[in-house]
Design a protein around this motif. Structure first.
Motif, PDB file in Angstrom:
ATOM      1  N   ARG A 287       2.251   1.808  -3.787  1.00 48.56           N
ATOM      2  CA  ARG A 287       0.974   2.117  -4.389  1.00 48.56           C
ATOM      3  C   ARG A 287       0.635   3.474  -4.166  1.00 48.56           C
ATOM      4  O   ARG A 287       0.438   4.281  -5.183  1.00 48.56           O
ATOM      5  CB  ARG A 287      -0.062   1.180  -4.355  1.00 48.56           C
ATOM      6  CG  ARG A 287       0.062  -0.037  -4.964  1.00 48.56           C
ATOM      7  CD  ARG A 287      -0.674  -1.334  -4.509  1.00 48.56           C
ATOM      8  NE  ARG A 287      -0.577  -2.434  -5.127  1.00 48.56           N
ATOM      9  CZ  ARG A 287      -1.044  -3.741  -4.634  1.00 48.56           C
ATOM     10  NH1 ARG A 287      -2.029  -3.761  -3.527  1.00 48.56           N
ATOM     11  NH2 ARG A 287      -0.605  -4.756  -5.471  1.00 48.56           N
ATOM     12  N   THR A 288       0.574   4.004  -3.007  1.00 52.80           N
ATOM     13  CA  THR A 288       0.112   5.192  -2.644  1.00 52.80           C
ATOM     14  C   THR A 288       1.406   6.207  -2.428  1.00 52.80           C
ATOM     15  O   THR A 288       0.888   7.671  -2.716  1.00 52.80           O
ATOM     16  CB  THR A 288      -0.763   5.205  -1.557  1.00 52.80           C
ATOM     17  OG1 THR A 288       0.017   4.938  -0.144  1.00 52.80           O
ATOM     18  CG2 THR A 288      -1.796   4.354  -1.659  1.00 52.80           C
ATOM     19  N   GLY A 289       2.496   5.855  -1.926  1.00 57.28           N
ATOM     20  CA  GLY A 289       3.556   6.933  -1.690  1.00 57.28           C
ATOM     21  C   GLY A 289       3.479   7.689  -0.544  1.00 57.28           C
ATOM     22  O   GLY A 289       4.461   8.154  -0.390  1.00 57.28           O
TER      23      GLY A 289
ATOM     24  N   SER B  94      -1.688   1.944  -8.621  1.00 55.56           N
ATOM     25  CA  SER B  94      -1.738   2.003  -7.219  1.00 55.56           C
ATOM     26  C   SER B  94      -3.022   1.217  -6.573  1.00 55.56           C
ATOM     27  O   SER B  94      -3.148   1.427  -5.384  1.00 55.56           O
ATOM     28  CB  SER B  94      -1.951   3.440  -6.900  1.00 55.56           C
ATOM     29  OG  SER B  94      -3.084   3.919  -7.346  1.00 55.56           O
TER      30      SER B  94
ATOM     31  N   SER C   2      -5.995   5.090 -10.851  1.00 58.53           N
ATOM     32  CA  SER C   2      -4.829   4.421 -11.033  1.00 58.53           C
ATOM     33  C   SER C   2      -4.906   2.973 -10.849  1.00 58.53           C
ATOM     34  O   SER C   2      -4.975   2.592  -9.661  1.00 58.53           O
ATOM     35  CB  SER C   2      -3.607   5.253 -10.072  1.00 58.53           C
ATOM     36  OG  SER C   2      -2.474   4.531 -10.223  1.00 58.53           O
TER      37      SER C   2
ATOM     38  N   GLU D 106      -6.253   1.261  -6.936  1.00 53.86           N
ATOM     39  CA  GLU D 106      -7.328   2.240  -6.649  1.00 53.86           C
ATOM     40  C   GLU D 106      -8.695   1.663  -7.275  1.00 53.86           C
ATOM     41  O   GLU D 106      -9.821   1.747  -6.673  1.00 53.86           O
ATOM     42  CB  GLU D 106      -7.581   3.680  -7.418  1.00 53.86           C
ATOM     43  CG  GLU D 106      -6.338   4.689  -6.742  1.00 53.86           C
ATOM     44  CD  GLU D 106      -6.453   5.893  -7.448  1.00 53.86           C
ATOM     45  OE1 GLU D 106      -6.013   7.005  -6.780  1.00 53.86           O
ATOM     46  OE2 GLU D 106      -6.843   6.111  -8.462  1.00 53.86           O
TER      47      GLU D 106
ATOM     48  N   GLU E 187       0.805  -1.169   0.088  1.00 55.02           N
ATOM     49  CA  GLU E 187      -0.002  -0.133  -0.040  1.00 55.02           C
ATOM     50  C   GLU E 187       0.707   1.297  -0.159  1.00 55.02           C
ATOM     51  O   GLU E 187       0.420   2.272  -0.624  1.00 55.02           O
ATOM     52  CB  GLU E 187      -0.963  -0.137   1.246  1.00 55.02           C
ATOM     53  CG  GLU E 187      -1.949  -0.984   1.233  1.00 55.02           C
ATOM     54  CD  GLU E 187      -3.055  -1.026  -0.123  1.00 55.02           C
ATOM     55  OE1 GLU E 187      -2.754   0.103  -0.682  1.00 55.02           O
ATOM     56  OE2 GLU E 187      -3.596  -1.793  -0.630  1.00 55.02           O
TER      57      GLU E 187
END
Length: 301
Positions: free
Chosen positions: A16-18, A137, A134, A139, A13
């Motif tokens: 993917r989200t940063g 990521s 995305s 989503e 996570e």
């Protein structure tokens, strides 16, 4: 080496989200829990997985290599969960689908009950957004887009070609100079997207239609454009499925004005192996194939 699978979930996570904040929101835990899990995983592996920067977390080379293995583990876990979850082999679980707002509202939602009736243990989460979700990521589990993914591990198919056609209200046409040819469009009022908020360059069709179009109303969603056109604000390029059957809008210069585009359907390759994802995938392809007029417009037959 004793590593908890949950640590890998937290790692994925963040990858993917940063950010810790976004990852914690997706996981439903506190951001300090995510940070602790990451530190524990890095300690167990004896490697740094992220560069911690002021604007977020960026994978190191080691982290990038680990992500592929972690996603394989995730895919296996999801497959096992799906196999155990359905009663008697039923399609069960949740699928998250990202779609353009009007497609999801006008085309998909009114027809979705047939799928839900056939698979009562299936749950669909529909993301109606003014930007494309995305898949990288995660989503969404699958998405309908104007621009297909060009890199990464995805299954992609051309869902349908479609046209944007020119529409106006009878009131607008009665109050403004007649439009008998494309040249007559100069000087007319137009409704369009906000140009610096476009989801795709595919949506710059108005600039290809008219030199220096006079935009009197712009917004980020096509449903509002339909409302503005019905209110007589100006001319609008709209997908045929955005115009309801009882709408007063009429097509302007039918057979002469059209901007061609394509809708693509994409899913991460590992998620495509899940039966619940493939069921929704097949449903979307069949739905579009059965309703050609929604995409080509009545003048195209």
């Amino acid at each position: 080496m004793n590593i908890d699978w949950t640590d890998f979930r937290h790692f994925l996570e963040v990858a993917r989200t940063g950010t810790l904040t976004a990852a914690s929101a997706r996981l439903g835990v506190d951001h300090t829990t995510v940070a602790r899990r990451l530190s524990r995983l890095e300690a167990a592996l004896g490697a740094t997985l992220f560069d911690r920067r002021r604007d977020g977390y960026v994978l190191t080379d080691t982290g990038q290599a680990l992500q592929a293995h972690a996603e394989a583990m995730e895919s296996a876990a999801l497959g096992a969960e799906e196999s155990a979850g359905g009663v008697g082999g039923a399609i069960a679980g949740t699928v998250r689908l990202g779609v353009p707002e009007v497609f999801g509202t006008r085309v998909l939602t009114p027809r979705l009950s047939t799928l839900m009736t056939a698979h009562p243990e299936l749950s669909v989460e529909l993301l109606l957004q003014h930007r494309f979700v995305s898949l990288a990521s995660r989503e969404a589990d699958l998405a309908i887009t104007l621009d297909p993914p060009t890199s990464g591990r995805y299954v992609v198919t051309r869902l349908t070609a479609f046209h944007y056609l020119l529409y106006a209200s009878p009131a607008y046409l009665a109050q403004h100079p007649p439009i008998r040819s494309r040249a007559d469009l100069a000087g007319h009022a137009f409704i369009d997207y906000v140009q610096d908020q476009l989801m795709s360059d595919e949506l710059r069709y108005l600039d290809r239609l008219v030199e220096r179009p006079r935009r009197v109303f712009s917004c980020t969603g096509m449903l509002a454009q339909v409302q503005a056109a019905e209110a007589g604000m100006g001319l609008a390029m709209l997908a045929p499925y955005a115009v309801a059957p009882d709408s007063p809008l009429v097509q302007v210069l039918p057979g002469e004005i059209a901007a061609d585009s394509t809708l693509w359907l994409a899913a991460p390759a590992d998620l495509f192996r899940l039966r619940r994802v493939r069921v929704l995938w097949d449903f979307l392809r069949a739905l579009v194939a059965e309703s050609p007029a929604l995409f080509s417009g009545p003048s195209s037959g």
